[in-house]
Design a protein around this motif. Sequence first.
Motif, short mmCIF file in Angstrom:
data_model
loop_
_atom_site.label_atom_id
_atom_site.label_comp_id
_atom_site.label_asym_id
_atom_site.label_seq_id
_atom_site.Cartn_x
_atom_site.Cartn_y
_atom_site.Cartn_z
N UNK A 63 44.19 19.31 -57.72
CA UNK A 63 45.47 18.58 -57.71
C UNK A 63 45.86 18.24 -59.14
N UNK A 64 47.05 18.65 -59.51
CA UNK A 64 47.61 18.25 -60.81
C UNK A 64 48.34 16.92 -60.59
N UNK A 65 47.82 15.87 -61.19
CA UNK A 65 48.42 14.55 -61.01
C UNK A 65 49.25 14.19 -62.25
N UNK B 6 55.05 22.73 -71.33
CA UNK B 6 54.11 23.53 -72.14
C UNK B 6 52.67 23.15 -71.81
N UNK B 7 52.45 21.88 -71.53
CA UNK B 7 51.09 21.40 -71.25
C UNK B 7 50.52 21.99 -69.97
N UNK B 8 51.36 22.11 -68.95
CA UNK B 8 50.84 22.52 -67.63
C UNK B 8 51.05 24.00 -67.33
N UNK B 9 51.81 24.69 -68.20
CA UNK B 9 52.09 26.11 -67.95
C UNK B 9 50.79 26.91 -67.96
N UNK B 10 50.61 27.75 -66.94
CA UNK B 10 49.42 28.59 -66.89
C UNK B 10 48.27 27.97 -66.12
N UNK B 11 48.39 26.68 -65.80
CA UNK B 11 47.33 26.05 -64.99
C UNK B 11 47.43 26.54 -63.56
N UNK B 12 46.32 26.85 -62.95
CA UNK B 12 46.35 27.24 -61.54
C UNK B 12 45.81 26.06 -60.73
N UNK B 13 46.68 25.45 -59.95
CA UNK B 13 46.25 24.34 -59.10
C UNK B 13 46.72 24.58 -57.67
N UNK B 14 46.22 23.78 -56.76
CA UNK B 14 46.64 23.92 -55.36
C UNK B 14 47.87 23.07 -55.05
N UNK B 15 47.93 21.90 -55.68
CA UNK B 15 49.01 20.96 -55.37
C UNK B 15 49.35 20.19 -56.64
N UNK B 16 50.62 19.87 -56.80
CA UNK B 16 51.02 18.95 -57.88
C UNK B 16 51.56 17.68 -57.23
N UNK B 17 51.04 16.54 -57.64
CA UNK B 17 51.51 15.25 -57.11
C UNK B 17 52.08 14.43 -58.27
N UNK B 18 53.34 14.03 -58.12
CA UNK B 18 54.00 13.23 -59.17
C UNK B 18 54.27 11.84 -58.60
N UNK B 19 53.66 10.82 -59.21
CA UNK B 19 53.74 9.48 -58.61
C UNK B 19 54.81 8.59 -59.25
N UNK B 20 56.01 9.16 -59.41
CA UNK B 20 57.19 8.33 -59.64
C UNK B 20 57.54 7.95 -61.07
N UNK B 21 58.69 7.28 -61.20
CA UNK B 21 59.32 6.90 -62.46
C UNK B 21 59.75 8.13 -63.24
N UNK B 22 60.76 8.81 -62.69
CA UNK B 22 61.30 10.00 -63.34
C UNK B 22 62.27 9.61 -64.47
N UNK B 23 63.00 8.52 -64.27
CA UNK B 23 64.00 8.19 -65.28
C UNK B 23 63.57 6.97 -66.09
N UNK C 35 63.30 20.45 -63.42
CA UNK C 35 63.35 21.90 -63.18
C UNK C 35 62.45 22.66 -64.15
N UNK C 36 62.46 22.23 -65.42
CA UNK C 36 61.58 22.85 -66.42
C UNK C 36 60.11 22.74 -66.00
N UNK C 37 59.77 21.53 -65.59
CA UNK C 37 58.39 21.25 -65.18
C UNK C 37 58.03 22.06 -63.93
N UNK C 38 58.93 22.05 -62.96
CA UNK C 38 58.69 22.81 -61.72
C UNK C 38 58.45 24.28 -62.02
N UNK C 39 59.24 24.85 -62.92
CA UNK C 39 59.07 26.27 -63.24
C UNK C 39 57.75 26.55 -63.95
N UNK C 40 57.22 25.53 -64.64
CA UNK C 40 55.97 25.74 -65.38
C UNK C 40 54.74 25.55 -64.49
N UNK C 41 54.91 24.83 -63.39
CA UNK C 41 53.77 24.51 -62.53
C UNK C 41 53.49 25.64 -61.56
N UNK C 42 52.24 26.02 -61.48
CA UNK C 42 51.85 27.02 -60.49
C UNK C 42 50.92 26.33 -59.48
N UNK C 43 51.53 25.82 -58.42
CA UNK C 43 50.78 25.06 -57.41
C UNK C 43 50.97 25.74 -56.05
#
Length: 335
Positions: free
Chosen positions: A104-106, A124-141, A158-166
Motif C-alpha cells: 500500500x502506498x500511503x 516524480x517520487x512515486x513514478x515507477x513504484x509497483x504497489x497494489x493500492x494507493x491510499x490518500x488520507x486527505x487534505x488535498x488543498x 491528475x499528475x499524481x494519479x498518472x504516476x501511480x501504478x496501483x
Amino acid sequence: MTENETEFAVGESIARPASPELAARRAWRARRMALERHSQASTPDGPRRDIGRRIFSRVLRRTGRAMKGVGLHRPFARAARRLRLAEITLSFARLPPAFDGYRILHLSDPHFDGNAGLGEAAAALVRGLAVDLCAITGDFRFAHRGPFTERGVLEDVALLRDAISARDGVVATLGNHDPHELLEPLEELGVRVLVNEGMALRRAGGRLWITGTDDVYRFYTEAARAALAAFPAGEGDFGIALVHSPDLAVAAAAAKYDLYLTGHTHAGQICFPWGAPVVTHLRCEKSLARGLWRVGGLIGHTSPGLGTSALPIRLFCPGEATVLTLRRDATGAAQ
Ligand SMILES: [Fe+2]
C-alpha cells in the motif's frame, strides 16, 4: 453489504461508476455543508472553538506573508519539496494468505496549492513504484475554509494519479481542509473517495475491508463511527481504516480493525533537530502524532504527509510517501 458498501474482485476498477447518487451521500453532503458554514469544529468530543489554534494559524499566515516580503518564501518552499520515500514492512497474524506481500502506498496531506511544484515532486517520487493500492488520507488543498475554487489542485491530483501504478487503484478520504465540492472532481479523476463508507477487495477466500470516514477533526458526525462499526471482522477479513486524523483510533481498535492509516499532523512539520514536533495539532493521545503506533490490537501509521500547511516550511521533518508491505505472520508476532 449495505447500500454504501461495495465489494470488488481483485483487478476490477474500484473507481465509482458514473454517478449513483446514493441516499447516504446526499445526507452526508447536506450535513457537511452545514458543518462547513459553522465556526465551531465538530469533533468526537463535541463542538470545539479552538480559539488558540486559530490565533496560532493567524500568526503563521502573517509570518508567511512577511517571508514572501523578504524573499525567504521560495528557498523554504523549494526545500519543502524535497520528499523522501520510506518503506515499512508490517506483520499481521490475521492477514489472509492471499494478501501476503500486499503493498500500500500511503500518501497524505499534499495541500497541493500551498507549494507550487509539489505535484510534480510527488509524481516524480512515486513514478515507477509497483504497489497494489494507493491510499490518500486527505487534505488535498491548502485553504481550510471557503468554497472550492482551487482547480489547480485537480491538475496535481491528475499528475499524481498518472504516476501511480496501483493494481487495485487509488482510494482517498477527505481532510479538514477539503470542502464537500472536492468529492466529485476527485472521483471523476478515478480516485475512489470513501466518506463514511466501506469497500472490500476479495482474493482467494480473503477479504481486505477498507473503511474511509469523512474528516473527524473538524467535520465529525456519528456516521463516521457507524461506518467503522460496520466492519464484520469475520474469519478471512482484514480491516483497514482510513481516517484523516488519528482521533478514531480507539474506536477502530474496538471494531477490530487491523490497520489504521492517517495523517493530518504532518508529523509536526516543524520539528526539533532530534525529530520531536514543536506542535502536533492533535487532540487525542500525542503518541499517535507520527510514524507507527499501536492501540490494543490495532497498528496505526501516521504519515508525515507530502505538503505543508500555514507556512511552506519543513524543518527536520521531510515530506514523505510511505510504502507499507503487509506480511502474514501466522505465529501471531505482529509488528
Ligand atoms: Fe488536516
